[in-house]
Scaffold this motif. Structure first.
Motif, PDB file in Angstrom:
ATOM      1  N   VAL A  31      -2.326  -6.598  -8.740  1.00  0.00           N
ATOM      2  CA  VAL A  31      -3.222  -5.349  -8.582  1.00  0.00           C
ATOM      3  C   VAL A  31      -2.853  -4.796  -6.816  1.00  0.00           C
ATOM      4  CG1 VAL A  31      -5.861  -5.424  -7.842  1.00  0.00           C
ATOM      5  CG2 VAL A  31      -5.138  -7.193  -8.881  1.00  0.00           C
ATOM      6  N   VAL A  32      -2.462  -4.958  -6.749  1.00  0.00           N
ATOM      7  CA  VAL A  32      -1.834  -3.811  -5.195  1.00  0.00           C
ATOM      8  C   VAL A  32       0.399  -3.650  -5.167  1.00  0.00           C
ATOM      9  CG1 VAL A  32      -4.034  -3.963  -4.526  1.00  0.00           C
ATOM     10  CG2 VAL A  32      -2.736  -5.340  -3.539  1.00  0.00           C
ATOM     11  N   ASP A  33       0.087  -2.352  -5.553  1.00  0.00           N
ATOM     12  CA  ASP A  33       1.487  -2.496  -4.487  1.00  0.00           C
ATOM     13  C   ASP A  33       1.723  -2.878  -2.703  1.00  0.00           C
ATOM     14  OD1 ASP A  33       3.945  -1.866  -4.637  1.00  0.00           O
ATOM     15  OD2 ASP A  33       4.023   0.118  -6.010  1.00  0.00           O
ATOM     16  N   SER A  34       1.497  -3.654  -2.511  1.00  0.00           N
ATOM     17  CA  SER A  34       1.649  -3.989  -1.098  1.00  0.00           C
ATOM     18  C   SER A  34       3.126  -4.156  -0.217  1.00  0.00           C
ATOM     19  CB  SER A  34       0.505  -4.994  -0.814  1.00  0.00           C
ATOM     20  OG  SER A  34       0.637  -6.156  -1.610  1.00  0.00           O
ATOM     21  N   ARG A  95      -2.747   2.524   3.005  1.00  0.00           N
ATOM     22  CA  ARG A  95      -1.801   2.981   2.233  1.00  0.00           C
ATOM     23  C   ARG A  95      -1.203   2.512   1.371  1.00  0.00           C
ATOM     24  NH1 ARG A  95       2.465   3.335   7.452  1.00  0.00           N
ATOM     25  NH2 ARG A  95       4.059   2.606   5.465  1.00  0.00           N
ATOM     26  N   VAL A  96      -2.435   1.143   1.160  1.00  0.00           N
ATOM     27  CA  VAL A  96      -1.818   0.831  -0.578  1.00  0.00           C
ATOM     28  C   VAL A  96      -2.316   0.644  -1.325  1.00  0.00           C
ATOM     29  CG1 VAL A  96      -1.852  -1.868  -1.104  1.00  0.00           C
ATOM     30  CG2 VAL A  96      -1.473  -1.607   1.014  1.00  0.00           C
ATOM     31  N   PRO A  97      -1.733   0.730  -2.641  1.00  0.00           N
ATOM     32  CA  PRO A  97      -2.410   1.661  -4.011  1.00  0.00           C
ATOM     33  C   PRO A  97      -2.415   0.349  -4.926  1.00  0.00           C
ATOM     34  CG  PRO A  97       0.130   2.410  -4.472  1.00  0.00           C
ATOM     35  CD  PRO A  97       0.114   1.248  -3.097  1.00  0.00           C
ATOM     36  N   LEU A  98      -3.085   0.414  -5.666  1.00  0.00           N
ATOM     37  CA  LEU A  98      -3.184   0.052  -7.266  1.00  0.00           C
ATOM     38  C   LEU A  98      -2.144   0.828  -7.882  1.00  0.00           C
ATOM     39  CD1 LEU A  98      -6.806   0.765  -8.036  1.00  0.00           C
ATOM     40  CD2 LEU A  98      -5.888  -1.561  -7.014  1.00  0.00           C
ATOM     41  N   SER A 129     -11.444  -7.171   2.028  1.00  0.00           N
ATOM     42  CA  SER A 129     -11.774  -5.637   2.686  1.00  0.00           C
ATOM     43  C   SER A 129     -10.687  -4.918   2.132  1.00  0.00           C
ATOM     44  CB  SER A 129     -10.845  -6.209   4.242  1.00  0.00           C
ATOM     45  OG  SER A 129     -10.923  -4.596   5.262  1.00  0.00           O
ATOM     46  N   LEU A 130      -9.329  -4.687   1.406  1.00  0.00           N
ATOM     47  CA  LEU A 130      -8.736  -4.452   1.276  1.00  0.00           C
ATOM     48  C   LEU A 130      -9.331  -3.736  -0.636  1.00  0.00           C
ATOM     49  CD1 LEU A 130      -5.765  -2.958   0.792  1.00  0.00           C
ATOM     50  CD2 LEU A 130      -4.727  -5.219  -0.465  1.00  0.00           C
ATOM     51  N   LEU A 131      -9.678  -4.722  -1.480  1.00  0.00           N
ATOM     52  CA  LEU A 131     -10.478  -4.516  -2.373  1.00  0.00           C
ATOM     53  C   LEU A 131     -11.569  -3.449  -2.537  1.00  0.00           C
ATOM     54  CD1 LEU A 131      -9.699  -7.856  -3.963  1.00  0.00           C
ATOM     55  CD2 LEU A 131      -8.731  -5.717  -4.986  1.00  0.00           C
ATOM     56  N   ASP A 132     -11.923  -3.427  -1.050  1.00  0.00           N
ATOM     57  CA  ASP A 132     -13.457  -3.181  -1.064  1.00  0.00           C
ATOM     58  C   ASP A 132     -12.716  -1.192  -0.883  1.00  0.00           C
ATOM     59  OD1 ASP A 132     -15.559  -1.975  -0.565  1.00  0.00           O
ATOM     60  OD2 ASP A 132     -16.161  -2.676   1.274  1.00  0.00           O
TER      61      ASP A 132
END
Length: 242
Positions: A31-34, A95-98, A129-132
């Motif tokens: 889901v996220v490019d972390s 700084r973490v994008p989908l 928290s990140l998804l929010d």
């Protein structure tokens, strides 16, 4: 434009009997490019707790999908690294994008009446928290962290917990992940396993682990998640209102 990795030689099997009515997602790498933020947070934590020298992020990356304390044990690193790693992960979260196409795919699945959950190696509070922050938390019915189940991945507990919360049998669900631990967890829970390749990791090893399905782009998941009959959706909405 690069071509998607070949599935030649991979043990890609037919999907289990459907229809698929629920999707359980891993978070990081799906889901996220972390990866970049995780590398920075890991390097800072390593320098604070261990000291000088390069942080062994490549080895850490090979254990991706597991709970952070478990990775520290596997690597023989101090568990005290968790504190600064989590602190920096929160600090750098903006700084973490989908991944491209993920938001649109989640919205399409939601519109089709597909129930969705996240089952992640992160802690539950940090994942939510990140998804929010990214504005997609409301699209998921449940977000479950590794700190919220007795045994984290590769054990099936977190996927089974997701199914229980979603009220879905394993035959109606699939686990979408970018790591062998995701596939193992999903397989032991009895769901259809889906390997994703858009994360750019060790795709060859992932496919060799024998997922039921392979997705090269997020919207390919829609192929396996048909929209419910509009009449059925109307009945569900009426039932929920009652």
């Amino acid at each position: 434009m690069s071509q998607p990795p070949s599935t030649a030689g991979a043990a890609v099997l037919a999907p289990r009997p459907g229809p698929i009515r629920a999707v359980v997602f891993d978070l990081d790498g799906v889901v996220v490019d972390s990866s970049a933020v995780m590398r920075e947070a890991f390097s800072i934590a390593y320098a604070e707790v261990v000291g000088g020298g390069p942080a062994p992020f490549e080895e850490y990356n090979r254990h991706m999908g597991r709970y952070f304390p478990d990775i520290m044990r596997l690597m023989g690193l101090p568990l005290e690294m968790e504190g600064p790693f989590v602190r920096e992960s929160y600090r750098l979260a903006h700084r973490v994008p989908l991944f491209p196409g993920v938001r649109e795919t989640l919205e399409a699945l939601h519109e089709r009446g597909i129930r969705m959950a996240v089952a992640t190696g992160k802690s539950g509070p940090r994942a939510r928290s990140l998804l929010d922050l990214l504005g997609v938390l409301a699209l998921f019915d449940h977000v479950i962290g590794s700190d919220e189940v007795p045994r984290p991945k590769p054990a099936p507990d977190i996927v089974l917990r997701a199914l229980d919360l979603l009220g879905m049998p394993p035959t109606a669900a699939m686990m979408v992940g970018d790591a062998i631990t995701d596939l193992t967890s999903g397989r032991e829970a009895g769901v259809t396993t889906v390997a994703t390749t858009w994360h750019g990791g060790d795709v060859t090893a992932l496919l060799a682990a024998g997922p039921d399905l392979v997705a090269h782009k997020p919207d390919e998941l829609l192929t396996h998640c048909a929209a419910r009959d509009p009449h059925q959706l109307g009945e569900m909405a009426g039932s929920e209102r009652g």
